[in-house]
Design an enzyme around this catalytic site. Sequence first.
Site, PDB file in Angstrom:
ATOM      1  N   VAL A  60       0.792  -1.230   0.000  1.00 47.48           N
ATOM      2  CA  VAL A  60       0.000   0.000   0.000  1.00 47.48           C
ATOM      3  C   VAL A  60       0.827   1.285   0.000  1.00 47.48           C
ATOM      4  O   VAL A  60       0.267   2.368  -0.127  1.00 47.48           O
ATOM      5  CB  VAL A  60      -0.961   0.049   1.202  1.00 47.48           C
ATOM      6  CG1 VAL A  60      -2.016  -1.024   1.084  1.00 47.48           C
ATOM      7  CG2 VAL A  60      -0.204  -0.064   2.518  1.00 47.48           C
ATOM      8  N   TYR A  61       2.136   1.195   0.134  1.00 45.00           N
ATOM      9  CA  TYR A  61       2.936   2.415   0.139  1.00 45.00           C
ATOM     10  C   TYR A  61       2.828   3.100  -1.219  1.00 45.00           C
ATOM     11  O   TYR A  61       3.238   2.546  -2.247  1.00 45.00           O
ATOM     12  CB  TYR A  61       4.402   2.110   0.445  1.00 45.00           C
ATOM     13  CG  TYR A  61       4.688   1.679   1.871  1.00 45.00           C
ATOM     14  CD1 TYR A  61       3.721   1.747   2.862  1.00 45.00           C
ATOM     15  CD2 TYR A  61       5.948   1.210   2.228  1.00 45.00           C
ATOM     16  CE1 TYR A  61       3.994   1.351   4.171  1.00 45.00           C
ATOM     17  CE2 TYR A  61       6.234   0.819   3.528  1.00 45.00           C
ATOM     18  CZ  TYR A  61       5.250   0.893   4.491  1.00 45.00           C
ATOM     19  OH  TYR A  61       5.522   0.494   5.781  1.00 45.00           O
ATOM     20  N   SER A  62       2.290   4.302  -1.201  1.00 51.94           N
ATOM     21  CA  SER A  62       2.088   5.081  -2.426  1.00 51.94           C
ATOM     22  C   SER A  62       1.422   4.254  -3.522  1.00 51.94           C
ATOM     23  O   SER A  62       1.839   4.263  -4.685  1.00 51.94           O
ATOM     24  CB  SER A  62       3.420   5.669  -2.921  1.00 51.94           C
ATOM     25  OG  SER A  62       3.933   6.597  -1.992  1.00 51.94           O
ATOM     26  N   GLY A  64       1.391   1.183  -4.255  1.00 55.64           N
ATOM     27  CA  GLY A  64       2.205   0.184  -4.945  1.00 55.64           C
ATOM     28  C   GLY A  64       3.417   0.743  -5.657  1.00 55.64           C
ATOM     29  O   GLY A  64       4.295  -0.024  -6.075  1.00 55.64           O
ATOM     30  N   LYS A  88       4.653  -6.220   2.593  1.00 54.05           N
ATOM     31  CA  LYS A  88       3.588  -6.475   3.568  1.00 54.05           C
ATOM     32  C   LYS A  88       2.227  -6.644   2.910  1.00 54.05           C
ATOM     33  O   LYS A  88       2.011  -6.229   1.775  1.00 54.05           O
ATOM     34  CB  LYS A  88       3.523  -5.337   4.583  1.00 54.05           C
ATOM     35  CG  LYS A  88       4.839  -5.014   5.258  1.00 54.05           C
ATOM     36  CD  LYS A  88       4.638  -3.945   6.307  1.00 54.05           C
ATOM     37  CE  LYS A  88       5.945  -3.290   6.658  1.00 54.05           C
ATOM     38  NZ  LYS A  88       6.448  -2.415   5.595  1.00 54.05           N
TER      39      LYS A  88
END
Length: 320
Positions: A60-62, A64, A88
């Site tokens: 989910v960081y940015s 993908g 994650k």
Amino acid sequence: MEYINLGNTDIKIPRLCVGCMSFGDPATNFHAWTLSAEESEVLVKHALELGLNFFDTANVYSAGTSEEYLGRALKNSVKRDEVVIATKVFNNEGKLSRRAIEREIDGSLSRLGTDYVDLYIIHRFDYDTPIEETMEALHNLVKAGKVRALGASAMYGYQFSDMQLAAERNGWTKFVSMQNHYNLLYREDERELIPICRQQNVSLTPYSPLAAGRLSRLEWHADTKRSQTDKMAVIKYDSTEESDHQIVKRVHEVAEKHGATMTQIALAWQYARGVAAPIIGATKARYFDDAVKSLDLKLSEDDIEKLEELYIPHKIVGAL
């Protein structure tokens, strides 16, 4: 660089992990202070030059793009078997259901440009999915060769213990790492979660070891884009500014004594408390240069007592 085994595995990790939440397209509205693909690659290459070959990201960081930027940078810089990649799963549709785990690992592998990750971490505890369903699904990823080892992140001690017991009862793969919220300003996991991890030889790889920068400078607030826009850091730390700033001042005093930076003292304390590899997120290469010098510092018992004695209990931040 010093390297150790990750938990009971034969995976070797450096004593610092590169956090990749600072990589990604800011247009995704995840964080306003993330770095472009080109800027991310500069940081990755510098980290590798320092021997930091352990990278932590998330699906989910940015949206993908953190995984995409990391994968691209590593492909241009190093052989796949010379790095340890962690990502994650949880903050996605279906959280930790079997279907979600099977879907999300494939998406992460595609974005990272690899056919396996070294460490697959559950981002939080899922109250909606049976533990057995989650642990079996994760175990199947290990059997399929898509994942080498499993890790968990912020949760309560009893939740982590229940998941480990479910895996043990069924002959499934157990967690070998815990990525929890831990620093001199937040030590609540010392009560239960950390002792459980030590009993089971689970490696501690804490996030926010510098309390979003508050342990790296004498001033509580900073005039940076991250400080001005990181709402989560405000939630985590600013409600206890009055008491916790006194701890920050202690870090400064100990740093002055050792001729070191506050960053180095805050990280040296982590090592003194048995942490395997704190996660350092950076937007500038020099931050890694500063951090690695913490490995040469040895704090005395008096130093540790001085750093710890002003701590007061905090509300739980991290475990849901």
